[in-house]
Design a protein around this motif. Structure first.
Motif, mmCIF file in Angstrom:
data_model
loop_
_atom_site.group_PDB
_atom_site.id
_atom_site.type_symbol
_atom_site.label_atom_id
_atom_site.label_comp_id
_atom_site.label_asym_id
_atom_site.label_seq_id
_atom_site.Cartn_x
_atom_site.Cartn_y
_atom_site.Cartn_z
ATOM 1 N N VAL A 49 -4.930 2.977 0.967
ATOM 2 C CA VAL A 49 -4.349 3.794 -0.104
ATOM 3 C C VAL A 49 -4.876 5.238 -0.090
ATOM 4 O O VAL A 49 -4.096 6.188 -0.176
ATOM 5 C CB VAL A 49 -4.538 3.114 -1.484
ATOM 6 N N GLY A 50 -6.197 5.408 0.026
ATOM 7 C CA GLY A 50 -6.761 6.768 0.040
ATOM 8 C C GLY A 50 -6.137 7.627 1.135
ATOM 9 O O GLY A 50 -5.499 8.655 0.849
ATOM 10 N N PRO A 51 -6.296 7.223 2.426
ATOM 11 C CA PRO A 51 -5.710 8.022 3.512
ATOM 12 C C PRO A 51 -4.210 8.256 3.351
ATOM 13 O O PRO A 51 -3.702 9.335 3.650
ATOM 14 C CB PRO A 51 -6.006 7.185 4.762
ATOM 15 N N GLN B 136 0.833 -1.207 0.000
ATOM 16 C CA GLN B 136 0.000 0.000 0.000
ATOM 17 C C GLN B 136 0.865 1.252 0.000
ATOM 18 O O GLN B 136 0.513 2.266 -0.598
ATOM 19 C CB GLN B 136 -0.926 0.003 1.223
ATOM 20 N N PHE B 137 2.017 1.177 0.681
ATOM 21 C CA PHE B 137 2.936 2.320 0.665
ATOM 22 C C PHE B 137 3.371 2.600 -0.774
ATOM 23 O O PHE B 137 3.374 3.747 -1.224
ATOM 24 C CB PHE B 137 4.155 2.032 1.553
ATOM 25 N N THR B 138 3.737 1.533 -1.494
ATOM 26 C CA THR B 138 4.210 1.671 -2.881
ATOM 27 C C THR B 138 3.154 2.379 -3.734
ATOM 28 O O THR B 138 3.444 3.377 -4.406
ATOM 29 C CB THR B 138 4.458 0.261 -3.485
ATOM 30 N N THR B 139 1.941 1.856 -3.683
ATOM 31 C CA THR B 139 0.866 2.394 -4.528
ATOM 32 C C THR B 139 0.573 3.855 -4.175
ATOM 33 O O THR B 139 0.449 4.705 -5.047
ATOM 34 C CB THR B 139 -0.415 1.539 -4.354
ATOM 35 N N ALA B 140 0.470 4.130 -2.862
ATOM 36 C CA ALA B 140 0.139 5.492 -2.426
ATOM 37 C C ALA B 140 1.239 6.475 -2.817
ATOM 38 O O ALA B 140 0.970 7.593 -3.262
ATOM 39 C CB ALA B 140 -0.072 5.507 -0.911
ATOM 40 N N LYS B 141 2.474 6.038 -2.677
ATOM 41 C CA LYS B 141 3.605 6.919 -2.987
ATOM 42 C C LYS B 141 3.596 7.264 -4.492
ATOM 43 O O LYS B 141 3.821 8.414 -4.878
ATOM 44 C CB LYS B 141 4.902 6.183 -2.599
ATOM 45 N N ILE B 142 3.307 6.272 -5.331
ATOM 46 C CA ILE B 142 3.273 6.511 -6.778
ATOM 47 C C ILE B 142 2.143 7.490 -7.110
ATOM 48 O O ILE B 142 2.332 8.455 -7.857
ATOM 49 C CB ILE B 142 3.075 5.173 -7.548
ATOM 50 N N ALA C 266 -10.337 -1.873 -1.265
ATOM 51 C CA ALA C 266 -10.268 -2.715 -2.465
ATOM 52 C C ALA C 266 -10.747 -4.105 -2.076
ATOM 53 O O ALA C 266 -10.355 -4.605 -1.023
ATOM 54 C CB ALA C 266 -8.840 -2.770 -2.989
ATOM 55 N N ILE C 267 -11.584 -4.716 -2.917
ATOM 56 C CA ILE C 267 -12.176 -5.993 -2.481
ATOM 57 C C ILE C 267 -11.159 -7.128 -2.520
ATOM 58 O O ILE C 267 -11.427 -8.211 -2.033
ATOM 59 C CB ILE C 267 -13.441 -6.367 -3.296
ATOM 60 N N GLU D 280 14.001 2.515 -5.019
ATOM 61 C CA GLU D 280 14.111 2.549 -3.549
ATOM 62 C C GLU D 280 13.115 3.534 -2.910
ATOM 63 O O GLU D 280 12.789 3.409 -1.740
ATOM 64 C CB GLU D 280 15.552 2.832 -3.081
ATOM 65 N N ASP D 281 12.616 4.498 -3.699
ATOM 66 C CA ASP D 281 11.640 5.455 -3.136
ATOM 67 C C ASP D 281 10.317 4.784 -2.815
ATOM 68 O O ASP D 281 9.520 5.308 -2.029
ATOM 69 C CB ASP D 281 11.325 6.576 -4.144
ATOM 70 N N ILE D 282 10.058 3.678 -3.483
ATOM 71 C CA ILE D 282 8.736 3.063 -3.346
ATOM 72 C C ILE D 282 8.809 1.621 -2.865
ATOM 73 O O ILE D 282 7.848 0.872 -2.964
ATOM 74 C CB ILE D 282 7.986 3.116 -4.694
ATOM 75 N N GLU D 283 9.968 1.270 -2.329
ATOM 76 C CA GLU D 283 10.149 -0.103 -1.848
ATOM 77 C C GLU D 283 9.101 -0.450 -0.795
ATOM 78 O O GLU D 283 8.853 0.350 0.121
ATOM 79 C CB GLU D 283 11.537 -0.202 -1.217
ATOM 80 N N ALA D 284 8.490 -1.618 -0.935
ATOM 81 C CA ALA D 284 7.424 -2.019 -0.010
ATOM 82 C C ALA D 284 7.909 -1.981 1.434
ATOM 83 O O ALA D 284 9.047 -2.322 1.725
ATOM 84 C CB ALA D 284 6.936 -3.418 -0.356
ATOM 85 N N LYS D 285 7.021 -1.568 2.342
ATOM 86 C CA LYS D 285 7.362 -1.522 3.771
ATOM 87 C C LYS D 285 6.934 -2.807 4.471
ATOM 88 O O LYS D 285 7.239 -3.001 5.635
ATOM 89 C CB LYS D 285 6.636 -0.352 4.447
ATOM 90 N N THR D 286 6.135 -3.596 3.782
ATOM 91 C CA THR D 286 5.642 -4.829 4.396
ATOM 92 C C THR D 286 5.899 -5.996 3.441
ATOM 93 O O THR D 286 6.128 -5.788 2.250
ATOM 94 C CB THR D 286 4.119 -4.757 4.655
#
Ligand code: FAD
Length: 257
Positions: free
Chosen positions: A127-129, A94-100, A119-120, A212-218
């Protein structure tokens, strides 16, 4: 008014889901617009029709997401941006998607951003928040009503069946809950028009983002289906005997102390 809708292509959870090798098997799965994002698109159309402006739909996905993006355009969005990450990153969260998404939005003149409440498939509701936080704008989740008067906004949000009324102001991000509206089906003229509406395809390079800016946190350790339900037992005989048998089964099988 500059309106943006965050839209995710998801597999249809009404269809049978299979898992192989710890990941959801996409072969043969039906793909759709995340249903909560349909509410977001419909609301965006109603806001634009009432207040003027333009709707841009943004999706982070792959080239197959074009089908769902075109459907959003056929519903009535004005233009779309598809950020194709397929060749650049393997694991995202979610971090990756939100950051992009935030990177794309950060230098745009944003009045209103609409996303789905959840998302179902991934189902985190993050992602929104996260996008609002990165853009440093207010957000309200799970909304069922949106009223805009100049830059003042009144929102009704669903709180587990109760309602909460919130006043806030633009620029704002909201996430759509079921009941916000009745999403329209794309009309035939809408589908024809959608083919000519602008659809920008971007890659990470276009956003000046490094891996590296969008590397997953989880990290997802395992995905598995719930255990198959076993057939129920129907007790028979005299009621008193059934009760005795039920108590015995609760002790021995259900392990109730
Ligand atoms: C490059 C990349 C690689 C990934 N790799 C994996 C992987 O290996 N395994 C895995 O399980 N998942 C992977 N994902 C998906 C990711 O973990 C989440 O599914 C995604 O971040 C959305 O989170 P969610 O499903 O919890 O959405 P939620 O936060 O529940 O979604 C809420 C709302 O946010 C918006 N939104 C969510 N996703 C998008 C999107 N993609 N584009 C536009 N708007 C969106 C929509 O409005 C949606 O209704 C990857 C994602 C990316 C970008």
């Amino acid at each position: 008014m500059n309106i943006f809708v965050l839209m995710k292509r998801t597999f249809d959870t009404e269809e049978k889901i299979t898992i192989s090798g710890g990941i959801i098997n996409e072969d043969g799965a039906e793909f759709i617009i995340n249903p909560y994002d349909e509410y977001a698109i419909e609301e965006a159309i109603q806001v634009r029709d009432a207040h003027g402006g333009e709707i841009t739909v943004i999706s982070v996905g792959n080239e197959e997401s074009e089908k769902q993006v075109r459907t959003a355009l056929a519903m009535g969005a004005d233009k779309a941006v598809l950020i194709n990450t397929e060749d650049d990153i393997e694991n995202g969260d979610q971090f990756t998607t939100a950051k992009i998404l935030a990177e794309y939005l950060k230098d745009k003149e944003v009045d209103l951003i609409l996303a789905g409440n959840v998302a179902i498939d991934g189902g985190s509701g993050q992602v929104g928040p996260r996008v609002a936080e990165l853009l440093n704008i207010p957000y309200v989740t799970t909304i069922t009503k949106l009223e805009i008067d100049g830059s003042n906004v009144t929102v009704v949000r669903d709180v587990e069946g109760d309602s909460e009324i919130i006043e806030t102001s633009l620029p704002l991000l909201v996430t759509a809950q079921q009941g916000l509206n009745e999403p329209r089906y794309p009309s035939l003229p809408g589908i024809m028009k959608a083919k000519k509406k602008p659809l920008d395809e971007l890659e990470l390079d276009d956003l000046d983002l490094e891996e590296e800016d969008i590397e997953a946190k989880t990290k997802t350790i395992e995905i598995y289906l719930p255990p198959k339900k076993e057939a129920g037992k129907v007790l028979e005989g005299e009621i008193a005997d059934q009760v005795k048998e039920l108590v015995r089964l609760l002790h021995t099988e259900a392990k109730v102390d």
